[in-house]
Design an enzyme around this catalytic site. Structure first.
Site, short mmCIF file in Angstrom:
data_model
loop_
_atom_site.label_atom_id
_atom_site.label_comp_id
_atom_site.label_asym_id
_atom_site.label_seq_id
_atom_site.Cartn_x
_atom_site.Cartn_y
_atom_site.Cartn_z
N SER A 1 0.81 -1.22 0.00
CA SER A 1 0.00 0.00 0.00
C SER A 1 0.84 1.27 0.00
CB SER A 1 -0.94 0.00 1.21
OG SER A 1 -0.22 -0.22 2.40
N ASN B 1 -2.70 -2.80 12.85
CA ASN B 1 -4.15 -2.58 12.75
C ASN B 1 -4.59 -1.33 13.53
OD1 ASN B 1 -4.00 -4.92 11.37
ND2 ASN B 1 -5.15 -6.18 12.83
N THR C 1 -39.09 28.33 -10.74
CA THR C 1 -39.47 26.96 -10.36
C THR C 1 -39.64 26.24 -11.69
OG1 THR C 1 -41.85 27.40 -10.39
CG2 THR C 1 -40.73 27.74 -8.28
N HIS C 2 -39.26 24.98 -11.73
CA HIS C 2 -39.28 24.22 -13.00
C HIS C 2 -38.44 24.91 -14.07
CE1 HIS C 2 -42.80 22.22 -11.17
NE2 HIS C 2 -43.16 23.44 -10.84
N SER D 1 -11.61 28.03 -26.88
CA SER D 1 -11.78 26.89 -27.77
C SER D 1 -10.63 26.88 -28.76
CB SER D 1 -13.11 27.00 -28.51
OG SER D 1 -13.08 26.22 -29.69
N LYS E 1 -15.17 31.83 -28.45
CA LYS E 1 -15.62 31.12 -27.26
C LYS E 1 -14.89 31.51 -25.99
CE LYS E 1 -18.21 27.40 -28.23
NZ LYS E 1 -19.24 26.90 -27.38
N ASN F 1 -15.37 29.65 -22.38
CA ASN F 1 -16.15 28.56 -21.80
C ASN F 1 -16.06 28.50 -20.27
OD1 ASN F 1 -16.96 27.69 -24.35
ND2 ASN F 1 -15.12 26.44 -24.59
N GLU G 1 -18.01 23.56 -15.11
CA GLU G 1 -18.38 22.25 -15.66
C GLU G 1 -17.57 21.14 -15.01
OE1 GLU G 1 -17.95 22.65 -19.91
OE2 GLU G 1 -19.46 24.23 -19.99
N TYR H 1 -10.29 -6.53 12.10
CA TYR H 1 -9.59 -6.04 10.91
C TYR H 1 -9.56 -7.10 9.81
CZ TYR H 1 -6.10 -4.24 7.73
OH TYR H 1 -5.46 -3.79 6.61
N GLN I 1 -7.89 -1.88 3.70
CA GLN I 1 -6.85 -1.08 3.05
C GLN I 1 -7.46 -0.28 1.89
OE1 GLN I 1 -2.76 -2.60 2.70
NE2 GLN I 1 -3.14 -2.73 0.51
N LYS J 1 -8.57 3.79 1.46
CA LYS J 1 -7.69 4.95 1.27
C LYS J 1 -7.74 5.62 -0.09
CE LYS J 1 -4.66 3.21 4.80
NZ LYS J 1 -5.49 1.97 4.90
#
Ligand code: ARG
Length: 465
Positions: free
Chosen positions: A23, A110, A155-156, A277, A283, A285, A290, A317, A322, A325
């Site tokens: 690990s 452990n 709304t909506h 772009s 553009k 963006n 996003e 354990y 493990q 993580k």
């Protein structure tokens, strides 16, 4: 291969098995908390007479020299070790000889890794809390400056009633405030020290668990050694809270993307937080918004992953753990980066107040207020609703706003309309009259802002110790 065991084995571990099991590639980020935990452990062992003071001092000096070398870039946490615990112990023994081999007295990996994970998660909870607090400050500033910046409330995704930018941001203030409360709550529940639980059943050494817990800034030792080594609830809680934060950020980003679109033009994202772009020169963006929206998925993924990993694990354990993580670390990094960038983006974003106001005026956001006007004049609400519906239909046909109709035109729908109707349905009136607790009217918003300030004042960023 550098591992802490092998005595009862007659064969070398298969290389692929070793790699699969190791690990170090990801738990190396626990290095500092691992050493911190070892230092506390050694101090306690000496206090209890299990190690001599000389041994303790040797070990402490050895550990500190390892930290110094790693921090200064003179020692690499190499992949030849099985895990970070092996790395530290092997280096310590190399430096100070036999005393180094005593570090692990009365301890198992452990309870060691359970401690490391708690210490690390605790740090990240505090970090996220601090970032949330910075975001709240930015939100509150925008609220204060925009008590009378009118915009449509939706709304909506249909224009509904006029609100203000302060009110809209105030909604997010509440969400991120609850997110902070979750941080505090998780910290309070998880801040107990599992060290001393041993492999699962404690140890026969006379450990002083309360003392170690105190040294490490915990509220006390955990109560049950089997639970101590196999509890990852707090990581799940944290991932769940991070998922909620990401959900909030993602909703906000979605709105910013819309607001930044050519159709809305409510905001302009700063050049420093936008991208271009490769083909379309015009553009600009909203990639950051996003990406934050997109990265929400991987944080949810980490939560689902750990919930699923934990669901079938018998006490105590098991190596499955493990797997607590990699994805959790990724989620913590992701949420932290997203919060930081998002705060920077909205702190520099410009508002097109003119566009917001025009948008609020178009779309009949004052229709409810027109109905309420008729109610004040004695018309029952259901009738008023019908009258205004017909007014709106007529406006749609004429392609105009309600307030663009003349009084005589309005009177065709109801005799109750008078000259005072125009004032009653102006954007300003519609917002200003909404003064109940939580409403967008400036009087009400001012008290929301005062409450927000008092909250920030009384709740500095979380810190341990
Ligand atoms: N790398 C392990 C983990 O993260 C450390 C604990 C190992 N314990 C064990 N019994 N093999 O869980």
């Amino acid at each position: 291969m550098a591992q802490l065991w092998g005595g009862r084995f007659t064969k070398q571990t298969d290389q692929k098995v070793y790699d699969f099991n190791a690990s170090i590639s990801f738990d190396k980020r626990l290095f500092h908390v691992d050493v911190e935990g070892s230092k506390a452990h050694v101090k306690m062992l000496a206090k209890q007479g299990i190690l001599t003071e000389a041994e303790r001092d040797q070990i402490l000096a050895g550990l500190e020299s390892i930290v110094k070398d790693v921090d200064e870039g003179n020692l690499n946490i190499g992949m030849e070790y099985e895990d970070v615990h092996s790395f530290v112990e092997a280096n310590l023994t190399e430096r100070i000889g036999d005393a180094g081999k005593k570090l692990h007295t009365g301890r198992s990996r452990n309870d060691q890794v359970a401690l490391d994970m708690r210490l690390y998660t605790r740090e990240r909870i505090c970090e996220i809390d601090g970032l949330l607090r910075e975001l709240l400050e930015v939100l509150l500033n925008v609220c204060e400056e925009n008590l009378e910046t009118y915009m449509p409330g939706f709304t909506h995704l249909q224009k509904a009633q006029p609100v203000t930018l302060a009110h809209h941001y105030g909604a997010y203030f509440e969400m991120f405030k609850r997110d902070r409360q979750r941080m505090k709550d998780i910290l309070c529940r998880m801040n107990y020290c599992p060290l001393g639980a041993g492999a699962l059943a404690g140890t026969t050494y006379p450990l002083d668990r309360a003392y170690v817990a105190g040294l490490l800034g915990f509220d006390g030792p955990t109560r049950n050694s089997m639970d101590s080594v196999s509890d990852r609830d707090y990581v799940i809680e944290f991932l769940s809270a991070l998922s909620i934060i990401m959900m909030h950020l993602s909703r906000f980003c979605e709105e910013i993307i819309l607001w930044n679109s050519n159709e809305y033009q409510f905001v302009e994202i700063d050049d420093a937080f936008s991208t271009g772009s490769s083909i379309m020169p015009q553009k600009k963006n909203p990639d950051i918004a996003e990406l934050v929206r997109g990265k929400t998925g991987r944080v949810y993924g980490a939560l689902m992953s750990l919930l699923t990993t934990m669901k079938g694990i018998p006490l105590a354990y098991n190596k499955d753990m493990q797997e607590d993580k990699e994805m959790a670390f990724d989620a913590m990094d992701t949420a932290s980066n997203c919060l930081e960038l998002f705060t920077g983006m909205i702190a520099t974003m410009k508002f097109r107040k003119d566009r917001m106001a025009v948008s609020a005026m178009k779309g009949f956001t004052n229709a409810t207020d027109l109905a309420d006007y008729l109610v004040v004049k004695g018309v029952p609400f259901r009738d008023a609703h019908g009258i205004v519906g017909r007014v709106v239909l007529a406006c749609i046909e004429k392609n105009c706003a309600i307030e663009e109709l003349s009084l005589s035109e309005l009177k065709e729908f109801s005799e109750c309309f008078g000259e005072d109707v125009y004032d009653a349905i102006s954007l300003k009136t519609c917002v200003e009259k909404r003064v109940t607790i939580g409403a967008p009217g400036p009087v009400s918003m001012k008290s929301q802002i005062e409450a927000g300030k008092a909250y920030l004042e009384s709740e500095p960023a979380l810190k341990v110790n």
